[in-house]
Scaffold this motif. Structure first.
Motif, PDB file in Angstrom:
ATOM      1  N   LEU A 168       0.831  -1.197   0.000  1.00 35.93           N
ATOM      2  CA  LEU A 168       0.000   0.000   0.000  1.00 35.93           C
ATOM      3  C   LEU A 168       0.868   1.250   0.000  1.00 35.93           C
ATOM      4  CD1 LEU A 168      -2.708   1.494   0.226  1.00 35.93           C
ATOM      5  CD2 LEU A 168      -2.568   1.174   2.721  1.00 35.93           C
ATOM      6  N   ARG A 169       1.918   1.240   0.781  1.00 35.91           N
ATOM      7  CA  ARG A 169       2.830   2.394   0.837  1.00 35.91           C
ATOM      8  C   ARG A 169       3.448   2.662  -0.541  1.00 35.91           C
ATOM      9  NH1 ARG A 169       6.035   5.568   4.046  1.00 35.91           N
ATOM     10  NH2 ARG A 169       8.131   5.950   3.249  1.00 35.91           N
ATOM     11  N   GLN A 170       3.910   1.614  -1.191  1.00 37.99           N
ATOM     12  CA  GLN A 170       4.566   1.767  -2.491  1.00 37.99           C
ATOM     13  C   GLN A 170       3.641   2.367  -3.537  1.00 37.99           C
ATOM     14  OE1 GLN A 170       6.055  -2.136  -3.495  1.00 37.99           O
ATOM     15  NE2 GLN A 170       7.441  -2.196  -1.744  1.00 37.99           N
ATOM     16  N   ILE A 171       2.421   1.834  -3.620  1.00 32.87           N
ATOM     17  CA  ILE A 171       1.510   2.339  -4.656  1.00 32.87           C
ATOM     18  C   ILE A 171       0.947   3.711  -4.292  1.00 32.87           C
ATOM     19  CG2 ILE A 171       0.943   0.041  -5.541  1.00 32.87           C
ATOM     20  CD1 ILE A 171      -1.622   0.108  -4.026  1.00 32.87           C
ATOM     21  N   SER A 172       0.856   4.008  -3.001  1.00 33.80           N
ATOM     22  CA  SER A 172       0.362   5.319  -2.577  1.00 33.80           C
ATOM     23  C   SER A 172       1.381   6.408  -2.887  1.00 33.80           C
ATOM     24  CB  SER A 172       0.036   5.316  -1.085  1.00 33.80           C
ATOM     25  OG  SER A 172      -1.025   4.432  -0.801  1.00 33.80           O
ATOM     26  N   LEU A 173       2.656   6.083  -2.786  1.00 35.58           N
ATOM     27  CA  LEU A 173       3.705   7.068  -3.068  1.00 35.58           C
ATOM     28  C   LEU A 173       3.653   7.548  -4.513  1.00 35.58           C
ATOM     29  CD1 LEU A 173       6.749   5.568  -1.120  1.00 35.58           C
ATOM     30  CD2 LEU A 173       5.722   7.827  -0.756  1.00 35.58           C
ATOM     31  N   THR A 174       3.296   6.649  -5.431  1.00 35.83           N
ATOM     32  CA  THR A 174       3.285   7.021  -6.851  1.00 35.83           C
ATOM     33  C   THR A 174       1.905   7.461  -7.336  1.00 35.83           C
ATOM     34  OG1 THR A 174       2.923   4.708  -7.500  1.00 35.83           O
ATOM     35  CG2 THR A 174       5.200   5.458  -7.353  1.00 35.83           C
ATOM     36  N   ALA A 175       0.879   7.293  -6.536  1.00 30.69           N
ATOM     37  CA  ALA A 175      -0.481   7.667  -6.936  1.00 30.69           C
ATOM     38  C   ALA A 175      -0.638   9.183  -6.979  1.00 30.69           C
ATOM     39  CB  ALA A 175      -1.502   7.069  -5.979  1.00 30.69           C
ATOM     40  N   THR A 176      -1.537   9.632  -7.837  1.00 34.47           N
ATOM     41  CA  THR A 176      -1.862  11.058  -7.892  1.00 34.47           C
ATOM     42  C   THR A 176      -2.679  11.463  -6.673  1.00 34.47           C
ATOM     43  OG1 THR A 176      -1.901  10.916 -10.300  1.00 34.47           O
ATOM     44  CG2 THR A 176      -2.916  12.857  -9.305  1.00 34.47           C
ATOM     45  N   ASN A 177      -3.636  10.603  -6.296  1.00 31.89           N
ATOM     46  CA  ASN A 177      -4.467  10.823  -5.109  1.00 31.89           C
ATOM     47  C   ASN A 177      -4.748   9.502  -4.422  1.00 31.89           C
ATOM     48  OD1 ASN A 177      -5.685  13.161  -7.137  1.00 31.89           O
ATOM     49  ND2 ASN A 177      -5.517  13.830  -5.024  1.00 31.89           N
ATOM     50  N   VAL A 178      -4.910   9.562  -3.108  1.00 30.89           N
ATOM     51  CA  VAL A 178      -5.291   8.394  -2.314  1.00 30.89           C
ATOM     52  C   VAL A 178      -6.490   8.792  -1.461  1.00 30.89           C
ATOM     53  CG1 VAL A 178      -4.572   6.638  -0.652  1.00 30.89           C
ATOM     54  CG2 VAL A 178      -2.882   7.633  -2.239  1.00 30.89           C
ATOM     55  N   LEU A 179      -7.586   8.047  -1.595  1.00 33.82           N
ATOM     56  CA  LEU A 179      -8.811   8.332  -0.856  1.00 33.82           C
ATOM     57  C   LEU A 179      -9.135   7.149   0.055  1.00 33.82           C
ATOM     58  CD1 LEU A 179      -8.919  10.085  -3.525  1.00 33.82           C
ATOM     59  CD2 LEU A 179     -11.406   9.908  -3.372  1.00 33.82           C
ATOM     60  N   THR A 180      -9.454   7.427   1.320  1.00 36.25           N
ATOM     61  CA  THR A 180      -9.845   6.355   2.229  1.00 36.25           C
ATOM     62  C   THR A 180     -11.230   6.626   2.793  1.00 36.25           C
ATOM     63  OG1 THR A 180      -8.974   7.323   4.304  1.00 36.25           O
ATOM     64  CG2 THR A 180      -7.419   6.082   2.919  1.00 36.25           C
ATOM     65  N   ILE A 181     -11.946   5.549   3.038  1.00 39.64           N
ATOM     66  CA  ILE A 181     -13.275   5.626   3.634  1.00 39.64           C
ATOM     67  C   ILE A 181     -13.229   4.906   4.967  1.00 39.64           C
ATOM     68  CG2 ILE A 181     -15.728   5.069   3.358  1.00 39.64           C
ATOM     69  CD1 ILE A 181     -13.741   4.826   0.255  1.00 39.64           C
ATOM     70  N   CYS A 182     -13.828   5.521   5.981  1.00 42.08           N
ATOM     71  CA  CYS A 182     -13.996   4.848   7.267  1.00 42.08           C
ATOM     72  C   CYS A 182     -12.629   4.408   7.829  1.00 42.08           C
ATOM     73  CB  CYS A 182     -14.965   3.684   7.063  1.00 42.08           C
ATOM     74  SG  CYS A 182     -15.651   2.939   8.542  1.00 42.08           S
ATOM     75  N   THR A 183     -12.525   3.172   8.312  1.00 40.65           N
ATOM     76  CA  THR A 183     -11.282   2.701   8.927  1.00 40.65           C
ATOM     77  C   THR A 183     -10.207   2.355   7.906  1.00 40.65           C
ATOM     78  OG1 THR A 183     -12.234   0.473   9.071  1.00 40.65           O
ATOM     79  CG2 THR A 183     -12.395   1.868  11.032  1.00 40.65           C
ATOM     80  N   GLY A 184     -10.487   2.579   6.628  1.00 40.16           N
ATOM     81  CA  GLY A 184      -9.419   2.500   5.637  1.00 40.16           C
ATOM     82  C   GLY A 184      -8.303   3.474   5.966  1.00 40.16           C
ATOM     83  N   ALA A 185      -8.635   4.557   6.693  1.00 42.93           N
ATOM     84  CA  ALA A 185      -7.619   5.528   7.112  1.00 42.93           C
ATOM     85  C   ALA A 185      -6.571   4.895   8.018  1.00 42.93           C
ATOM     86  CB  ALA A 185      -8.288   6.704   7.832  1.00 42.93           C
ATOM     87  N   ALA A 186      -6.964   3.883   8.787  1.00 41.80           N
ATOM     88  CA  ALA A 186      -6.002   3.206   9.667  1.00 41.80           C
ATOM     89  C   ALA A 186      -4.923   2.506   8.844  1.00 41.80           C
ATOM     90  CB  ALA A 186      -6.719   2.203  10.565  1.00 41.80           C
TER      91      ALA A 186
END
Length: 197
Positions: A86-104
């Motif tokens: 998740l960290r690797q793909i989030s670093l290269t993503a344009t945006n990352v959106l989380t819902i609810c406890t996805g933020a954890a």
């Protein structure tokens, strides 16, 4: 064409995911929706809804990453291989959106350190305990910080998705989508009726 990549796992929360899919699905000319899990194949929500996913190794273009919450986050937050991916793909993503406890899950990657974020208020103390270096906001329907969007519980993901579309294309389009799906959009990210009184 912008790729919207939904990352799912067993025991995700159904409305977290499908409410947001409905909204992004209204942008068919501009967006292509993809569904991934760690190993691919069938993934089942907490409510027993099954969906077919691709293996996360097939995720090449990570324009937008969307991460639901749900019961499954409680165990997944301790899966180091998943969190690192998740960290690797989030670093290269344009945006990352989380819902609810996805933020954890996103918080566990440490990419939210020193950034404002929110989550489901009924699970807020647990989410905060995952990473206390995040500037957790106890009263917020959703929060946009840099390229990261985090939202409160379940239906708040729909408000955030419409907020994201308003940020990208203007409020008129977000309002049209809300009208088309007969949804009463809470368009104020600070209006959080489920926060602690």
């Amino acid at each position: 064409m912008i790729n919207v990549n939904f990352l799912v796992f067993d025991e995700f929360e159904t409305l977290d995911l499908f409410g947001v899919i409905e909204i992004f699905g209204r942008l068919q000319e501009n967006y292509h929706l993809n569904y991934y899990s760690m190993k691919g194949g069938l993934v089942k929500s907490s409510q027993g809804v099954e969906m077919t996913t691709q293996p996360i190794t097939h995720l090449i273009n990570g324009d937008i990453i969307i991460l639901p919450g749900g019961k499954g986050t409680r165990t997944l937050v301790n899966d180091q291989e998943w969190i690192e991916k998740l960290r690797q793909i989030s670093l290269t993503a344009t945006n990352v959106l989380t819902i609810c406890t996805g933020a954890a899950l996103l918080a566990k990657t440490e990419l939210l350190n020193d950034k404002k974020a929110t989550s489901n208020k009924r699970a807020f103390e647990w989410v905060k305990s995952v990473n206390e270096s995040v500037l957790w906001q106890e009263k917020a329907r959703w929060i946009a910080t840099d390229k990261y969007y985090t939202s409160s519980g379940v239906s708040a993901g729909m408000d955030m998705a419409l907020g994201f579309i308003a940020d990208q294309y203007g409020k008129n389009l977000a309002e049209k989508i809300a009208s088309d799906i007969e949804y009463i959009w809470n368009d104020d990210p600070n209006n959080d009726p489920f926060a602690k009184k």
